[in-house]
Design a protein around this motif. Structure first.
Motif, PDB file in Angstrom:
ATOM      1  N   GLU A 139       0.835  -1.211   0.000  1.00 58.38           N
ATOM      2  CA  GLU A 139       0.000   0.000   0.000  1.00 58.38           C
ATOM      3  C   GLU A 139       0.867   1.257   0.000  1.00 58.38           C
ATOM      4  O   GLU A 139       0.469   2.286  -0.558  1.00 58.38           O
ATOM      5  CB  GLU A 139      -0.999  -0.006   1.178  1.00 58.38           C
ATOM      6  N   THR A 142       2.343   1.591  -3.581  1.00 62.27           N
ATOM      7  CA  THR A 142       1.252   2.061  -4.431  1.00 62.27           C
ATOM      8  C   THR A 142       1.035   3.563  -4.281  1.00 62.27           C
ATOM      9  O   THR A 142       0.908   4.287  -5.268  1.00 62.27           O
ATOM     10  CB  THR A 142      -0.039   1.297  -4.034  1.00 62.27           C
ATOM     11  N   GLN A 143       1.015   4.024  -3.031  1.00 64.77           N
ATOM     12  CA  GLN A 143       0.801   5.442  -2.793  1.00 64.77           C
ATOM     13  C   GLN A 143       1.924   6.278  -3.406  1.00 64.77           C
ATOM     14  O   GLN A 143       1.684   7.317  -4.025  1.00 64.77           O
ATOM     15  CB  GLN A 143       0.705   5.710  -1.279  1.00 64.77           C
ATOM     16  N   LYS A 175      -5.343  -8.997   3.979  1.00 65.08           N
ATOM     17  CA  LYS A 175      -4.906  -7.633   3.648  1.00 65.08           C
ATOM     18  C   LYS A 175      -4.783  -7.457   2.138  1.00 65.08           C
ATOM     19  O   LYS A 175      -5.085  -6.391   1.598  1.00 65.08           O
ATOM     20  CB  LYS A 175      -3.553  -7.327   4.321  1.00 65.08           C
ATOM     21  N   ALA A 178      -8.125  -6.856   0.412  1.00 65.15           N
ATOM     22  CA  ALA A 178      -8.555  -5.465   0.630  1.00 65.15           C
ATOM     23  C   ALA A 178      -7.745  -4.511  -0.253  1.00 65.15           C
ATOM     24  O   ALA A 178      -8.290  -3.565  -0.832  1.00 65.15           O
ATOM     25  CB  ALA A 178      -8.391  -5.093   2.107  1.00 65.15           C
ATOM     26  N   PHE A 179      -6.461  -4.794  -0.359  1.00 63.08           N
ATOM     27  CA  PHE A 179      -5.573  -3.970  -1.196  1.00 63.08           C
ATOM     28  C   PHE A 179      -6.049  -3.979  -2.660  1.00 63.08           C
ATOM     29  O   PHE A 179      -6.116  -2.932  -3.311  1.00 63.08           O
ATOM     30  CB  PHE A 179      -4.139  -4.511  -1.068  1.00 63.08           C
ATOM     31  N   ARG A 181      -9.106  -4.624  -3.762  1.00 59.54           N
ATOM     32  CA  ARG A 181     -10.375  -3.873  -3.818  1.00 59.54           C
ATOM     33  C   ARG A 181     -10.122  -2.360  -3.841  1.00 59.54           C
ATOM     34  O   ARG A 181     -10.737  -1.634  -4.607  1.00 59.54           O
ATOM     35  CB  ARG A 181     -11.216  -4.198  -2.584  1.00 59.54           C
ATOM     36  N   ASP A 182      -9.173  -1.913  -3.014  1.00 57.14           N
ATOM     37  CA  ASP A 182      -8.910  -0.473  -2.908  1.00 57.14           C
ATOM     38  C   ASP A 182      -8.367   0.137  -4.201  1.00 57.14           C
ATOM     39  O   ASP A 182      -8.606   1.308  -4.475  1.00 57.14           O
ATOM     40  CB  ASP A 182      -7.878  -0.197  -1.792  1.00 57.14           C
ATOM     41  N   TRP A 183      -7.575  -0.632  -4.958  1.00 60.36           N
ATOM     42  CA  TRP A 183      -6.833  -0.008  -6.054  1.00 60.36           C
ATOM     43  C   TRP A 183      -7.243  -0.439  -7.450  1.00 60.36           C
ATOM     44  O   TRP A 183      -6.809   0.173  -8.432  1.00 60.36           O
ATOM     45  CB  TRP A 183      -5.323  -0.234  -5.868  1.00 60.36           C
ATOM     46  N   GLN A 184      -8.057  -1.494  -7.563  1.00 57.61           N
ATOM     47  CA  GLN A 184      -8.426  -1.931  -8.901  1.00 57.61           C
ATOM     48  C   GLN A 184      -9.174  -0.830  -9.648  1.00 57.61           C
ATOM     49  O   GLN A 184     -10.035  -0.166  -9.068  1.00 57.61           O
ATOM     50  CB  GLN A 184      -9.295  -3.193  -8.813  1.00 57.61           C
ATOM     51  N   ASP A 186      -7.747   1.904 -10.833  1.00 56.75           N
ATOM     52  CA  ASP A 186      -7.011   3.171 -10.757  1.00 56.75           C
ATOM     53  C   ASP A 186      -6.295   3.450 -12.087  1.00 56.75           C
ATOM     54  O   ASP A 186      -5.914   2.535 -12.801  1.00 56.75           O
ATOM     55  CB  ASP A 186      -5.992   3.093  -9.614  1.00 56.75           C
ATOM     56  N   THR A 216     -11.011 -11.800  -8.694  1.00 57.13           N
ATOM     57  CA  THR A 216     -10.770 -10.365  -8.900  1.00 57.13           C
ATOM     58  C   THR A 216     -10.181 -10.035 -10.268  1.00 57.13           C
ATOM     59  O   THR A 216     -10.161  -8.876 -10.666  1.00 57.13           O
ATOM     60  CB  THR A 216      -9.768  -9.839  -7.849  1.00 57.13           C
TER      61      THR A 216
END
Ligand SMILES: [Zn+2]
Length: 443
Positions: A139, A142-143, A175, A178-179, A181-184, A186, A216
């Motif tokens: 994460e 990625t940021q 984790k 969730a990661f 889900r958060d970034w797909q 982008d 996913t």
């Protein structure tokens, strides 16, 4: 032409030479690349560009070759902070006695942030516009990539044992889901699943990684057949070669990227062929750790997609993909016993369109074509060590150094201009790197 046939666009790049990658084996002269928003609007002659487009900004690159941004398909960006810390050692000694203890002592979120930024500075400066990463704290990686506007496939790590990022497979997979889900979806980031290697991930978590990929659509990247030891150990433990075991577990498929693939036989090649899995070739890391070499020519003849990566800076020791291409082209000839193996254009394809294919993004990355994303670089060929120019494609592979990259754009946004990074504060970054190296040296 009347005014109503003229289209407004953002940027026009006038290129002395252009290597579009598609069509293959092509060098074009005196072309213009037109950028509109984040996409390439056209690749046309300068006369046609004059007639059809009115642009906000024109960049004249009279001594340059323009090509798609390079795609570095395997690495561990933050390991750049370990560059040159332990050299001249075989893989398992290097990992057990140096890298894993150093990671245990130093890896935290700040280390990942600073190390990733150091790696991105080097990659951008040497022509890479997309990188694939596999490391802890995805994460944070990625940021950093997202904030810098760099395209990245970021794998979350999966291993049998605890690391600074998690206690074991259950936590990694929770984790990781969730990661994803958060970034797909982008604009810059492609989240992915990174089971470390066959010898560090047992059957159950491996199958759960496959299920997560199926749910996913996220790609899987795994180190595979890196050394002779890995193959021998797998045969002893399970009676199967690593590739055969992964095929049985359902790991191999069109969304799977197999990194290294040295020490492979006909049965491994057949499994890659049947599954449509991709191979990521990392020749300099394989040479430096004396792991063996991937038979690239043989794989390409078998119709297997081969992309290229530098691996981490601790085992290379640089992230210059142009240098990697040169090594790949040289080594392929010796491995194949054929000087015609991996010619220049094919090597460039490995670092562009074939990388895009491994990502499942060949429809919008990897070549300079109208409609694709504007990930573009320019290499200045005016230096004495690149003169004269008979064939710019030859120079890109056999004579060039990544430091000759003068310009780069990602999504049409400038990242390098006249050799300078536009979005990373290098002096500030160097202070943080110095502070890390002081602490690591004391250990
Ligand atoms: Zn690696």
């Amino acid at each position: 032409m009347t005014a109503d046939t003229i289209t407004a666009a953002d940027i026009r790049i006038n290129a002395r030479w252009l290597v579009p990658v598609e069509p293959a084996n092509t060098v074009l002269h005196n072309q213009a690349v037109i950028i509109q928003g984040d996409r390439i609007a056209a690749v046309v002659s300068r006369e046609e560009a004059d007639a059809r487009f009115r642009v906000r900004e024109t960049i004249d690159l009279d001594h340059h070759v323009v090509l798609p941004g390079l795609i570095n398909m395997h690495g561990h960006a933050a390991m750049s902070l370990f560059r040159g810390m332990a050299d001249d050692l075989p893989l398992m000694t290097w990992l057990n006695d140096h890298i894993w203890p150093a990671e245990g002592a130093f890896i935290n979120e700040a280390f990942i942030a600073d190390g990733t930024q150091l790696a991105m500075a080097e990659m951008l400066r040497t022509g890479t516009t997309t990188f694939a990463d596999m490391y802890f704290f995805p994460e944070i990686v990625t940021q950093m990539a997202h904030d810098a506007g760099m395209r990245a496939q970021v794998c979350f790590p999966l291993l049998d044992f605890p690391t600074p990022w998690g206690s074991g497979p259950d936590e990694y997979l929770d984790k990781g889901a969730a990661f994803i889900r958060d970034w797909q979806g982008d604009d810059y980031i492609m989240p992915a699943i990174g089971p470390h290697a066959p010898y560090t991930v047992s059957d159950d978590p491996m199958m759960r990684a496959v299920a997560l990929s199926a749910d996913t659509g996220a790609p899987i990247q795994i180190h595979l057949h890196e050394t002779e030891f890995e193959v021998a150990e797998s045969l002893e433990k399970s009676g199967r070669r690593p590739t055969a075991r992964l095929a049985e577990l359902g790991v191999l498929g069109t969304r799977t990227q197999c990194v290294h693939m040295t020490q492979i036989d006909e049965s491994d090649i057949a499994l890659l062929q049947q599954s449509g899995a991709h191979v990521i070739h990392c020749p300099e890391s394989n040479l430096k750790l004396a792991s063996g070499l991937c038979p690239v020519q043989k794989l390409e003849e078998a119709g297997i997609n081969v992309a290229i990566g530098t691996d981490g800076a601790a085992s290379n020791n640089d992230l210059d993909l142009f240098g990697e291409l040169r090594t790949a082209a040289m080594v392929a000839k010796v491995v194949a016993g054929d000087a015609a193996a991996l010619p220049a254009h094919q090597a460039i394809a490995m670092a562009t369109i074939q990388g895009a294919r491994a990502l499942g993004r060949e429809h919008d990355l990897g070549s300079l074509e109208a409609g694709k994303l504007a990930d573009i670089i320019a290499v200045d060929l005016s230096d004495p060590f690149l003169q004269p120019v008979y064939d710019p494609a030859s120079h890109l592979v056999y004579s060039n150094h990544g430091r000759q990259v003068s310009h780069s754009w990602i999504n049409g946004i400038p990242q390098v201009q006249e050799g300078r990074l536009t979005r990373i504060d290098v002096p500030d970054l160097m202070l943080r790197v110095q502070s890390w190296s002081d602490r690591i040296r004391k250990q």
